[in-house]
Design an enzyme around this catalytic site. Structure first.
Site, PDB file in Angstrom:
ATOM      1  CE  LYS A 182     -38.340  10.763  27.458  1.00  9.73           C
ATOM      2  NZ  LYS A 182     -37.254  11.444  28.141  1.00  9.73           N
TER       3      LYS A 182
ATOM      4  CG  HIS B 232     -33.848   6.467  30.106  1.00 10.01           C
ATOM      5  ND1 HIS B 232     -34.198   7.626  30.756  1.00 10.01           N
ATOM      6  CD2 HIS B 232     -33.913   6.740  28.777  1.00 10.01           C
ATOM      7  CE1 HIS B 232     -34.476   8.556  29.854  1.00 10.01           C
ATOM      8  NE2 HIS B 232     -34.314   8.043  28.647  1.00 10.01           N
TER       9      HIS B 232
ATOM     10  CD  GLU C 140     -36.615  10.416  31.509  1.00  9.39           C
ATOM     11  OE1 GLU C 140     -37.466   9.536  31.247  1.00  9.39           O
ATOM     12  OE2 GLU C 140     -36.322  11.316  30.697  1.00  9.39           O
TER      13      GLU C 140
ATOM     14  CD  GLU D  56     -30.822   8.378  25.908  1.00 11.52           C
ATOM     15  OE1 GLU D  56     -31.501   8.701  24.935  1.00 11.52           O
ATOM     16  OE2 GLU D  56     -31.324   8.053  26.993  1.00 11.52           O
TER      17      GLU D  56
ATOM     18  N   GLY E 118     -34.738  15.632  26.890  1.00 10.85           N
ATOM     19  CA  GLY E 118     -35.991  16.342  27.147  1.00 10.85           C
ATOM     20  C   GLY E 118     -35.816  17.842  27.357  1.00 10.85           C
TER      21      GLY E 118
ATOM     22  CB  SER F  47     -33.002  17.382  22.399  1.00  8.17           C
ATOM     23  OG  SER F  47     -33.408  17.597  23.739  1.00  8.17           O
TER      24      SER F  47
HETATM   25  C1  PEP Z   1     -34.898   9.675  25.905  1.00  9.69           C
HETATM   26  O1  PEP Z   1     -35.946   9.580  26.522  1.00  9.69           O
HETATM   27  O2  PEP Z   1     -34.086   8.745  25.907  1.00  9.69           O
HETATM   28  C2  PEP Z   1     -34.624  10.913  25.167  1.00  9.69           C
HETATM   29  C3  PEP Z   1     -33.500  11.016  24.505  1.00  9.69           C
HETATM   30  O3  PEP Z   1     -35.583  11.916  25.207  1.00  9.69           O
HETATM   31  P1  PEP Z   1     -35.659  13.252  24.283  1.00  9.69           P
HETATM   32  O4  PEP Z   1     -35.445  12.815  22.871  1.00  9.69           O
HETATM   33  O5  PEP Z   1     -37.026  13.790  24.527  1.00  9.69           O
HETATM   34  O6  PEP Z   1     -34.563  14.155  24.744  1.00  9.69           O
END
Ligand code: PEP
Length: 249
Positions: free
Chosen positions: A12, A95, A97, A167, A173, A213
């Site tokens: 990130k 992604h 985000e 995801e 996160g 996570s």
């Molecule tokens: C990500 O940024 O794709 C992600 C899965 O983050 P985290 O592992 O911190 O949840």
């Protein structure tokens, strides 16, 4: 058939130049590279060239984002060719985000996948539902929409270069990891949707990795599942100890 396994770290918008270099060196040195397994680091864009120059031993670099145009008056953007020029093999596309903080649409995601192939980059497509979509029972519908839109106009022959990262947005996160069974179910849905869109052969070929996570203490349960072909790690990829313990499983 054994699929490729992918273990990836998304940094990130973290790290400075020296710590990016140090972490890449530590990962390259510490990885116990296995046949059939690919390792990817997604650093912030300013560090791409240096990180990819260090990558070896089965570890590759990828960018976290790009624009879909080749060049032009697009201040602040980077093009697929620039990403390639920095020595990257992979590109993270869609992604959560990017989708939810920056308003990237399914259509943008589709254009970026087409653009990635034009520049000989291998896309890692991120898909996943929001918490309220899961609670409403819409997970399957969301995954279907994201898949059908992402692959519109993509030549079947290129699907061997695609990786899908499931995801769930509520797990990114937040420390809330999907249980291995929840992730496995979603991965099976993803395979069904790929099969409906292309065919069985493609649906069996494409690696589907889990992100949300992932930590050293939950990787084992996830990795055991038949349809989880690796992981995309955010927070736990920022420290060599935690990332290495995940990728060396
Ligand atoms: C990500 O940024 O794709 C992600 C899965 O983050 P985290 O592992 O911190 O949840």
């Amino acid at each position: 058939m054994k699929r490729r396994e992918i273990f990836a770290g998304n940094w990130k918008m973290y790290k400075d130049y020296q710590s990016a270099v140090d972490l890449t060196e530590a990962v390259v040195k510490g990885v116990k590279a296995k046949n059939g397994r690919e390792y990817i680091i997604f650093p912030p864009s300013p560090y791409l060239r240096d990180v990819s120059a260090i990558c070896s031993n089965g570890v590759y670099a990828g960018a976290q984002n790009m624009f879909f145009e080749k060049e032009g008056a697009f201040t602040g953007e980077i093009s697929p060719y620039m990403v390639k020029d920095c020595g990257c093999r992979y590109i993270l596309i869609g992604h959560s985000e990017r989708r939810h903080v920056f308003g990237e649409t399914d259509k943008d995601v589709n254009k970026k996948i087409l653009a990635a192939f034009e520049a000989s980059l291998e896309p890692v497509l991120c898909i996943g539902e929001l918490l309220d979509e899961r609670e409403k029972g819409d997970t399957e519908k969301v995954l279907e929409r994201q898949i059908n839109s992402a692959f519109e106009g993509i030549d079947r022959a290129l699907m061997g270069k695609v990786i899908i990262a499931y995801e769930p947005v509520w797990a990114i996160g937040t420390g809330k990891v999907a249980t291995p069974e929840m992730a496995e179910d979603a991965h099976l849905v993803i395979r069904e949707k790929i099969k409906a869109f292309f065919d069985r052969e493609i649906s069996e070929l494409v690696p589907v990795i889990y992100g949300g996570s992932v930590k050293p203490d939950n990787i084992e349960g996830l990795y055991k599942m038949d349809n989880i072909d690796g992981v995309l790690v955010g927070g736990a990829s920022l420290e060599k100890e935690s990332f290495l313990s995940i990728i060396n499983i």
